[in-house]
Design a protein around this motif. Structure first.
Motif, PDB file in Angstrom:
ATOM      1  N   SER A   1      -7.100  -9.404  -2.503  1.00 55.95           N
ATOM      2  CA  SER A   1      -6.388  -8.663  -3.536  1.00 55.95           C
ATOM      3  C   SER A   1      -7.221  -7.484  -4.025  1.00 55.95           C
ATOM      4  CB  SER A   1      -6.073  -9.572  -4.729  1.00 55.95           C
ATOM      5  OG  SER A   1      -5.252 -10.648  -4.353  1.00 55.95           O
ATOM      6  N   LEU A   2      -6.528  -6.480  -4.522  1.00 57.54           N
ATOM      7  CA  LEU A   2      -7.143  -5.331  -5.171  1.00 57.54           C
ATOM      8  C   LEU A   2      -6.215  -4.860  -6.275  1.00 57.54           C
ATOM      9  CD1 LEU A   2      -8.491  -2.942  -2.352  1.00 57.54           C
ATOM     10  CD2 LEU A   2      -9.866  -4.163  -4.060  1.00 57.54           C
ATOM     11  N   ARG A   3      -6.798  -4.222  -7.285  1.00 55.38           N
ATOM     12  CA  ARG A   3      -5.995  -3.559  -8.310  1.00 55.38           C
ATOM     13  C   ARG A   3      -6.423  -2.109  -8.384  1.00 55.38           C
ATOM     14  NH1 ARG A   3      -5.751  -4.335 -14.857  1.00 55.38           N
ATOM     15  NH2 ARG A   3      -7.829  -3.391 -14.632  1.00 55.38           N
ATOM     16  N   LEU A   4      -5.448  -1.227  -8.235  1.00 55.46           N
ATOM     17  CA  LEU A   4      -5.700   0.210  -8.280  1.00 55.46           C
ATOM     18  C   LEU A   4      -5.238   0.758  -9.622  1.00 55.46           C
ATOM     19  CD1 LEU A   4      -4.398   1.317  -4.761  1.00 55.46           C
ATOM     20  CD2 LEU A   4      -6.656   0.436  -5.366  1.00 55.46           C
ATOM     21  N   PRO A   5      -6.147   1.267 -10.444  1.00 48.18           N
ATOM     22  CA  PRO A   5      -5.725   1.981 -11.646  1.00 48.18           C
ATOM     23  C   PRO A   5      -5.542   3.469 -11.332  1.00 48.18           C
ATOM     24  CG  PRO A   5      -7.925   0.985 -11.886  1.00 48.18           C
ATOM     25  CD  PRO A   5      -7.586   1.040 -10.426  1.00 48.18           C
TER      26      PRO A   5
ATOM     27  N   GLU B   1      -7.016   8.337  -9.347  1.00 50.42           N
ATOM     28  CA  GLU B   1      -6.969   6.958  -8.864  1.00 50.42           C
ATOM     29  C   GLU B   1      -8.379   6.416  -8.676  1.00 50.42           C
ATOM     30  OE1 GLU B   1      -3.813   9.305  -6.434  1.00 50.42           O
ATOM     31  OE2 GLU B   1      -5.877   9.563  -7.108  1.00 50.42           O
ATOM     32  N   SER B   2      -8.494   5.112  -8.732  1.00 44.49           N
ATOM     33  CA  SER B   2      -9.754   4.422  -8.448  1.00 44.49           C
ATOM     34  C   SER B   2      -9.425   3.010  -7.971  1.00 44.49           C
ATOM     35  CB  SER B   2     -10.664   4.404  -9.679  1.00 44.49           C
ATOM     36  OG  SER B   2     -10.040   3.714 -10.743  1.00 44.49           O
ATOM     37  N   GLY B   3     -10.464   2.245  -7.665  1.00 43.20           N
ATOM     38  CA  GLY B   3     -10.264   0.835  -7.335  1.00 43.20           C
ATOM     39  C   GLY B   3     -10.128   0.514  -5.863  1.00 43.20           C
ATOM     40  N   GLY B   4     -10.109   1.559  -5.018  1.00 40.25           N
ATOM     41  CA  GLY B   4      -9.999   1.299  -3.592  1.00 40.25           C
ATOM     42  C   GLY B   4     -11.275   0.699  -3.028  1.00 40.25           C
ATOM     43  N   GLY B   5     -11.190   0.248  -1.771  1.00 35.47           N
ATOM     44  CA  GLY B   5     -12.360  -0.329  -1.130  1.00 35.47           C
ATOM     45  C   GLY B   5     -11.989  -1.117   0.098  1.00 35.47           C
ATOM     46  N   LEU B   6     -12.951  -1.885   0.576  1.00 32.45           N
ATOM     47  CA  LEU B   6     -12.764  -2.720   1.757  1.00 32.45           C
ATOM     48  C   LEU B   6     -12.511  -4.159   1.310  1.00 32.45           C
ATOM     49  CD1 LEU B   6     -12.969  -3.177   4.845  1.00 32.45           C
ATOM     50  CD2 LEU B   6     -15.439  -3.492   4.526  1.00 32.45           C
ATOM     51  N   VAL B   7     -11.463  -4.761   1.849  1.00 34.12           N
ATOM     52  CA  VAL B   7     -11.107  -6.131   1.486  1.00 34.12           C
ATOM     53  C   VAL B   7     -10.633  -6.858   2.733  1.00 34.12           C
ATOM     54  CG1 VAL B   7      -8.742  -5.491   0.867  1.00 34.12           C
ATOM     55  CG2 VAL B   7      -9.781  -7.536  -0.146  1.00 34.12           C
ATOM     56  N   GLN B   8     -10.851  -8.147   2.779  1.00 29.52           N
ATOM     57  CA  GLN B   8     -10.383  -8.937   3.913  1.00 29.52           C
ATOM     58  C   GLN B   8      -8.892  -9.232   3.792  1.00 29.52           C
ATOM     59  OE1 GLN B   8     -12.907 -12.455   4.106  1.00 29.52           O
ATOM     60  NE2 GLN B   8     -14.236 -11.438   5.604  1.00 29.52           N
ATOM     61  N   ALA B   9      -8.265  -9.436   4.918  1.00 25.07           N
ATOM     62  CA  ALA B   9      -6.855  -9.808   4.926  1.00 25.07           C
ATOM     63  C   ALA B   9      -6.642 -11.051   4.065  1.00 25.07           C
ATOM     64  CB  ALA B   9      -6.390 -10.061   6.351  1.00 25.07           C
TER      65      ALA B   9
ATOM     66  N   ASP C   1       0.862   2.427 -21.513  1.00 27.60           N
ATOM     67  CA  ASP C   1       0.959   3.756 -22.114  1.00 27.60           C
ATOM     68  C   ASP C   1      -0.141   3.993 -23.149  1.00 27.60           C
ATOM     69  OD1 ASP C   1       4.613   3.936 -22.043  1.00 27.60           O
ATOM     70  OD2 ASP C   1       3.098   4.333 -20.513  1.00 27.60           O
ATOM     71  N   ALA C   2      -0.650   2.947 -23.769  1.00 27.28           N
ATOM     72  CA  ALA C   2      -1.733   3.111 -24.729  1.00 27.28           C
ATOM     73  C   ALA C   2      -2.998   3.612 -24.053  1.00 27.28           C
ATOM     74  CB  ALA C   2      -2.010   1.796 -25.441  1.00 27.28           C
ATOM     75  N   LYS C   3      -3.148   3.286 -22.771  1.00 27.32           N
ATOM     76  CA  LYS C   3      -4.321   3.716 -22.008  1.00 27.32           C
ATOM     77  C   LYS C   3      -3.997   4.844 -21.042  1.00 27.32           C
ATOM     78  CE  LYS C   3      -6.608  -0.808 -22.168  1.00 27.32           C
ATOM     79  NZ  LYS C   3      -7.188  -1.918 -21.371  1.00 27.32           N
ATOM     80  N   ASN C   4      -2.763   5.324 -21.050  1.00 26.96           N
ATOM     81  CA  ASN C   4      -2.351   6.375 -20.102  1.00 26.96           C
ATOM     82  C   ASN C   4      -2.699   5.991 -18.670  1.00 26.96           C
ATOM     83  OD1 ASN C   4      -1.386   7.923 -22.201  1.00 26.96           O
ATOM     84  ND2 ASN C   4      -2.513   9.774 -21.625  1.00 26.96           N
ATOM     85  N   THR C   5      -2.394   4.768 -18.308  1.00 30.23           N
ATOM     86  CA  THR C   5      -2.796   4.261 -16.992  1.00 30.23           C
ATOM     87  C   THR C   5      -1.649   3.498 -16.340  1.00 30.23           C
ATOM     88  OG1 THR C   5      -5.107   4.071 -17.708  1.00 30.23           O
ATOM     89  CG2 THR C   5      -4.471   2.840 -15.747  1.00 30.23           C
TER      90      THR C   5
END
Length: 123
Positions: free
Chosen positions: A17-21, A6-14, A74-78
């Motif tokens: 948005s975030l996207r986790l791959p 996993e990646s894409g985590g972090g600190l965000v304000q209420a 599926d092409a990116k296995n993600t």
């Protein structure tokens, strides 16, 4: 055998948005059900969402329905978890997981797990 990262985590304000791959290794990725779970400090791991092998069928926890979207490439296995309208109570370590067979919201049914990525939502 599937390895998940996993990646894409972090600190965000209420309200943000975030996207986790979650990147998967292995040639059989497209045959797996992919799920997202999360675990907040002092709490048990809980189901967030899953997507079936075709990408058509999805399911969500009530707490995230309408705010989170799970998808797969599926092409990116993600597999992705798009999170919007984030709330402080969404703060947790987010894990992706894989299983064979049918979709499930039970963590014990998933065979493969990533190491997790931290998401922190500030108020």
């Amino acid at each position: 055998q599937v390895q998940l990262v996993e990646s894409g985590g972090g600190l965000v304000q209420a309200g943000g948005s975030l996207r986790l791959p979650c990147a998967a290794s292995g040639r059989t990725f497209k045959t797996y059900i992919m799920g997202w779970f999360r675990q907040a400090p002092g709490k048990e791991r809980e189901f967030v969402a899953f997507v079936n092998w075709s990408g058509v069928s999805t399911a969500y926890a009530d707490s995230v329905k309408g705010r989170f979207t799970i998808s797969r490439d599926d092409a990116k296995n993600t597999v992705y978890l798009r999170m919007s309208s984030l709330k402080p109570e969404d703060t947790a370590v987010y894990y992706c997981a894989a299983k064979s067979g049918y979709g499930s919201s039970y963590s014990y049914e998933y065979n493969y797990w990533g190491q997790g990525t931290q998401v922190t939502v500030s108020s």
